[in-house]
Design a protein around this motif. Sequence first.
Motif, mmCIF file in Angstrom:
data_model
loop_
_atom_site.group_PDB
_atom_site.id
_atom_site.type_symbol
_atom_site.label_atom_id
_atom_site.label_comp_id
_atom_site.label_asym_id
_atom_site.label_seq_id
_atom_site.Cartn_x
_atom_site.Cartn_y
_atom_site.Cartn_z
ATOM 1 N N ARG A 34 0.846 -1.189 0.000
ATOM 2 C CA ARG A 34 0.000 0.000 0.000
ATOM 3 C C ARG A 34 0.882 1.239 0.000
ATOM 4 N NH1 ARG A 34 0.324 -1.796 5.226
ATOM 5 N NH2 ARG A 34 0.705 -0.218 6.805
ATOM 6 N N PRO A 35 0.366 2.368 -0.484
ATOM 7 C CA PRO A 35 1.165 3.596 -0.485
ATOM 8 C C PRO A 35 1.512 4.019 0.942
ATOM 9 C CG PRO A 35 -0.843 3.875 -1.777
ATOM 10 C CD PRO A 35 -0.949 2.559 -1.062
ATOM 11 N N ALA A 36 2.696 4.565 1.121
ATOM 12 C CA ALA A 36 3.127 5.016 2.442
ATOM 13 C C ALA A 36 3.190 6.537 2.532
ATOM 14 C CB ALA A 36 4.479 4.406 2.790
ATOM 15 N N GLY A 37 2.680 7.228 1.501
ATOM 16 C CA GLY A 37 2.524 8.672 1.596
ATOM 17 C C GLY A 37 3.640 9.528 1.047
ATOM 18 N N ALA A 38 4.622 8.971 0.398
ATOM 19 C CA ALA A 38 5.709 9.785 -0.159
ATOM 20 C C ALA A 38 5.912 9.413 -1.627
ATOM 21 C CB ALA A 38 6.996 9.572 0.619
ATOM 22 N N GLU A 39 6.147 10.430 -2.441
ATOM 23 C CA GLU A 39 6.466 10.231 -3.858
ATOM 24 C C GLU A 39 7.588 11.168 -4.239
ATOM 25 O OE1 GLU A 39 3.388 10.547 -6.743
ATOM 26 O OE2 GLU A 39 2.178 8.968 -5.840
ATOM 27 N N GLY A 40 8.323 10.814 -5.275
ATOM 28 C CA GLY A 40 9.391 11.667 -5.774
ATOM 29 C C GLY A 40 10.340 10.866 -6.637
ATOM 30 N N THR A 41 11.560 11.362 -6.738
ATOM 31 C CA THR A 41 12.578 10.632 -7.476
ATOM 32 C C THR A 41 12.941 9.372 -6.691
ATOM 33 O OG1 THR A 41 14.447 11.701 -6.393
ATOM 34 C CG2 THR A 41 13.575 12.781 -8.383
ATOM 35 N N ARG A 42 13.650 8.500 -7.344
ATOM 36 C CA ARG A 42 14.089 7.269 -6.679
ATOM 37 C C ARG A 42 14.877 7.614 -5.414
ATOM 38 N NH1 ARG A 42 18.445 3.727 -6.526
ATOM 39 N NH2 ARG A 42 17.874 1.538 -6.546
ATOM 40 N N GLN A 43 15.820 8.544 -5.543
ATOM 41 C CA GLN A 43 16.655 8.898 -4.396
ATOM 42 C C GLN A 43 15.853 9.565 -3.288
ATOM 43 O OE1 GLN A 43 19.951 7.867 -4.071
ATOM 44 N NE2 GLN A 43 19.379 8.351 -1.968
ATOM 45 N N GLU A 44 14.903 10.423 -3.638
ATOM 46 C CA GLU A 44 14.063 11.057 -2.615
ATOM 47 C C GLU A 44 13.272 10.007 -1.841
ATOM 48 O OE1 GLU A 44 13.189 15.369 -4.741
ATOM 49 O OE2 GLU A 44 11.888 13.659 -5.207
ATOM 50 N N CYS A 45 12.756 9.019 -2.549
ATOM 51 C CA CYS A 45 12.007 7.954 -1.882
ATOM 52 C C CYS A 45 12.911 7.111 -0.987
ATOM 53 C CB CYS A 45 11.301 7.087 -2.911
ATOM 54 S SG CYS A 45 9.916 7.927 -3.722
ATOM 55 N N LEU A 46 14.090 6.777 -1.480
ATOM 56 C CA LEU A 46 15.028 6.008 -0.656
ATOM 57 C C LEU A 46 15.463 6.803 0.572
ATOM 58 C CD1 LEU A 46 17.207 4.361 -3.453
ATOM 59 C CD2 LEU A 46 15.438 3.265 -2.037
ATOM 60 N N ASP A 47 15.662 8.098 0.422
ATOM 61 C CA ASP A 47 16.010 8.953 1.567
ATOM 62 C C ASP A 47 14.876 8.966 2.591
ATOM 63 O OD1 ASP A 47 18.439 9.533 0.350
ATOM 64 O OD2 ASP A 47 17.802 11.517 -0.356
ATOM 65 N N HIS A 48 13.648 9.038 2.101
ATOM 66 C CA HIS A 48 12.487 9.016 3.004
ATOM 67 C C HIS A 48 12.446 7.704 3.785
ATOM 68 C CE1 HIS A 48 8.438 9.684 4.503
ATOM 69 N NE2 HIS A 48 8.167 8.450 4.115
ATOM 70 N N ILE A 49 12.640 6.599 3.094
ATOM 71 C CA ILE A 49 12.631 5.291 3.763
ATOM 72 C C ILE A 49 13.719 5.236 4.834
ATOM 73 C CG2 ILE A 49 13.097 2.822 3.440
ATOM 74 C CD1 ILE A 49 11.670 3.090 0.700
ATOM 75 N N GLU A 50 14.876 5.749 4.517
ATOM 76 C CA GLU A 50 15.975 5.737 5.496
ATOM 77 C C GLU A 50 15.601 6.525 6.753
ATOM 78 O OE1 GLU A 50 20.694 6.927 5.777
ATOM 79 O OE2 GLU A 50 19.773 6.615 3.809
#
Length: 69
Positions: A34-50
């Motif tokens: 399910r969506p976790a509420g963040a979208e963007g570039t690949r790196q932006e998403c990976l940064d958010h996950i971190e």
Amino acid sequence: MSASDTQETYRVVVNHEEQYSIWFADRELPAGWRPAGAEGTRQECLDHIERVWTDLTPLSVRRERASAR
């Protein structure tokens, strides 16, 4: 990193075990995610996950540990 990584839009997704991943924003999500509420570039998403995924232990294991106390 390829040029498509900076041009594609991704979304952060999470499953029932509270494990995070990224998925193409323009594609249907696979079953169980399910969506976790963040979208963007690949790196932006990976940064958010971190930033948000601080405990990599699956939810079922955390619950089992909590009930054993």
